[in-house]
Enzyme design. Structure first.
Site, PDB file in Angstrom:
ATOM      1  CG  HIS A   1      -6.716  93.541  46.910  1.00 52.27           C
ATOM      2  ND1 HIS A   1      -5.463  94.045  46.639  1.00 52.27           N
ATOM      3  CD2 HIS A   1      -6.795  93.464  48.254  1.00 52.27           C
ATOM      4  CE1 HIS A   1      -4.823  94.250  47.772  1.00 52.27           C
ATOM      5  NE2 HIS A   1      -5.604  93.908  48.775  1.00 52.27           N
TER       6      HIS A   1
ATOM      7  CG  ASP B   1      -4.524  95.392  43.685  1.00 48.83           C
ATOM      8  OD1 ASP B   1      -5.754  95.569  43.686  1.00 48.83           O
ATOM      9  OD2 ASP B   1      -3.915  94.847  44.622  1.00 48.83           O
TER      10      ASP B   1
ATOM     11  CB  SER C   1      -4.599  96.206  50.842  1.00 49.25           C
ATOM     12  OG  SER C   1      -3.896  95.009  50.899  1.00 49.25           O
TER      13      SER C   1
END
Length: 396
Positions: free
Chosen positions: A122, A152, A233
């Site tokens: 992402h 992911d 992230s």
């Protein structure tokens, strides 16, 4: 990680969140409170690991202080900057929707001294090239080598001359050995603040993390209270030996910022997926094609099952899926949307199944596209055997 990427899990109570396995994203006609994705079934192809240098030269038994841990690993953690085009259909210029560039910030870490970087999908979604910035401020362009949206995970390859950098890959540890209470540290770039370290513990293991963008769940996820915020992230979750046990991926929050619950994709998943992404650019996920929910006291009562009966109620079966071809029947409901009946999976390949999470985890760790599966099903009080072959997951 921005607000759209924040996973708000809500209250996980009697019924699992509906995540339909298949190409549908509107979840059909089954209530969202009744189902969970049970499609995630992955088994790695035999691909040679491409890490070429001895990662970090840290002995397995050497426990580091937090300051020593940071010094050992900070040069291996990078900031990822990606630019993507966005279309605003509400603004029309010369008959065309307005297009603009947006920038996303995330983190990543060195996987090999050949310039391979691991991050979250992402973080780089819809981008073909990204910037990779090291703690010394040097920035290099990188191509997207491969992506696995469902777990992911993404792999980048630096394409500039990076001979000035001494790339030190971070070692991937065995995430199956971690325990609740183990100390951990997260390093990344929250809110663009490069080289930020936070610490905490493993709060729980084996979580089922809904991937809202893709409509599937990520199994066996690590929960931590180490602070994770937008920009973290893709960065590493480390044990005190300086080895990666997970990729920081999501938080549970009502504000979009950390509230004590963070999640990381386990390193064993990374070990399995990344070599395939490097070789093929994608990972083919096996697909069963059904959605279901763990049995709750209310469901058990409505279906007149013995107290504390265990299994997975089939709530949805995708047409022409392996589950459909096996003959699985989805639940039926009365006019008040109360369950009347439905197939209950009680074992797979001879392994007892107590919950939807167990079913997903079994498929994830033991199955691949083309594998046979045998399901033991309670249908209206009769125990039957159904067999099928897993297919490749259809594209969204």
């Amino acid at each position: 990680m921005n607000g759209r990427e924040t996973i708000q899990l809500g209250v996980i109570g009697a019924l699992c969140v509906l995540l339909l396995i298949g190409v549908f994203t509107n979840f059909g006609r089954v209530p969202a409170s009744l189902a969970q994705d049970i499609d995630l079934a992955e088994k790695s192809n035999e691909v040679q690991d491409i890490q070429t240098s001895e990662p970090n030269n840290i002995a397995n038994s050497e426990v580091l202080s937090l300051s020593s841990l940071f010094k050992r690993t900070e040069n291996s953690v990078v900031q990822i900057t990606s630019k993507v085009s966005e279309t605003n259909s509400n603004i029309i210029i010369n008959g065309n929707p307005l297009e603009r560039q947006s920038t996303k910030l995330g983190s990543g870490f060195v996987y090999s001294d050949s310039g391979l970087i691991i991050t979250n999908n992402h973080v780089i979604k819809d981008a073909k090239t990204v910037d990779v910035t090291f703690v010394d401020g040097n920035t290099y362009s990188a191509n997207v080598t491969g992506t696995d949206p469902y777990n992911d995970i993404a792999v980048l390859q630096i394409i500039d001359d990076f001979s000035e950098e001494s790339l030190i890959p971070l070692a991937l540890d065995d995430s199956s050995k971690i325990e609740v209470g183990d100390p951990v540290a997260a390093i990344g770039n929250p809110f663009g603040l490069s080289g930020t370290m936070t610490s905490g513990i493993v709060s729980q293991i084996g979580r089922l993390l809904p991937n809202q963008e893709e409509g599937f769940s990520i199994p066996n996820v690590i929960q931590t209270d180490a602070a994770i915020n937008p920009g973290n992230s893709g960065g590493p979750l480390l044990n005190l030996e300086g080895r990666v046990i997970g990729i920081n991926t999501a938080i549970q929050s009502n504000t979009g910022e950390f509230s004590g619950v963070g999640f990381a994709v386990p390193s064993n998943t990374v070990k399995k997926i990344v070599p395939v992404l490097i070789e093929k650019g994608k990972y083919d996920h096996p697909w069963l094609g059904m959605a279901g929910t763990s049995l709750t006291p209310d469901i058990i009562k409505k279906l007149d099952l013995p107290k504390n009966y265990k299994g997975v109620l089939v709530t949805t079966v995708v047409k022409d899926s392996p589950a459909d071809e096996a003959g699985l029947l989805e639940a039926t409901f009365n006019i008040n949307r109360e369950i009347k009946n439905g197939d209950i999976i009680i074992s797979i390949d001879g392994n007892k199944i107590n919950s939807i999470a167990e079913l997903i985890l079994y498929l994830s760790e033991n199955k691949a596209v083309g594998d046979d599966v045998s399901l033991e099903v309670n249908r209206n009080g009769n125990i039957i055997q159904l067999n099928t072959v897993l297919k490749a997951r259809p594209s969204n």
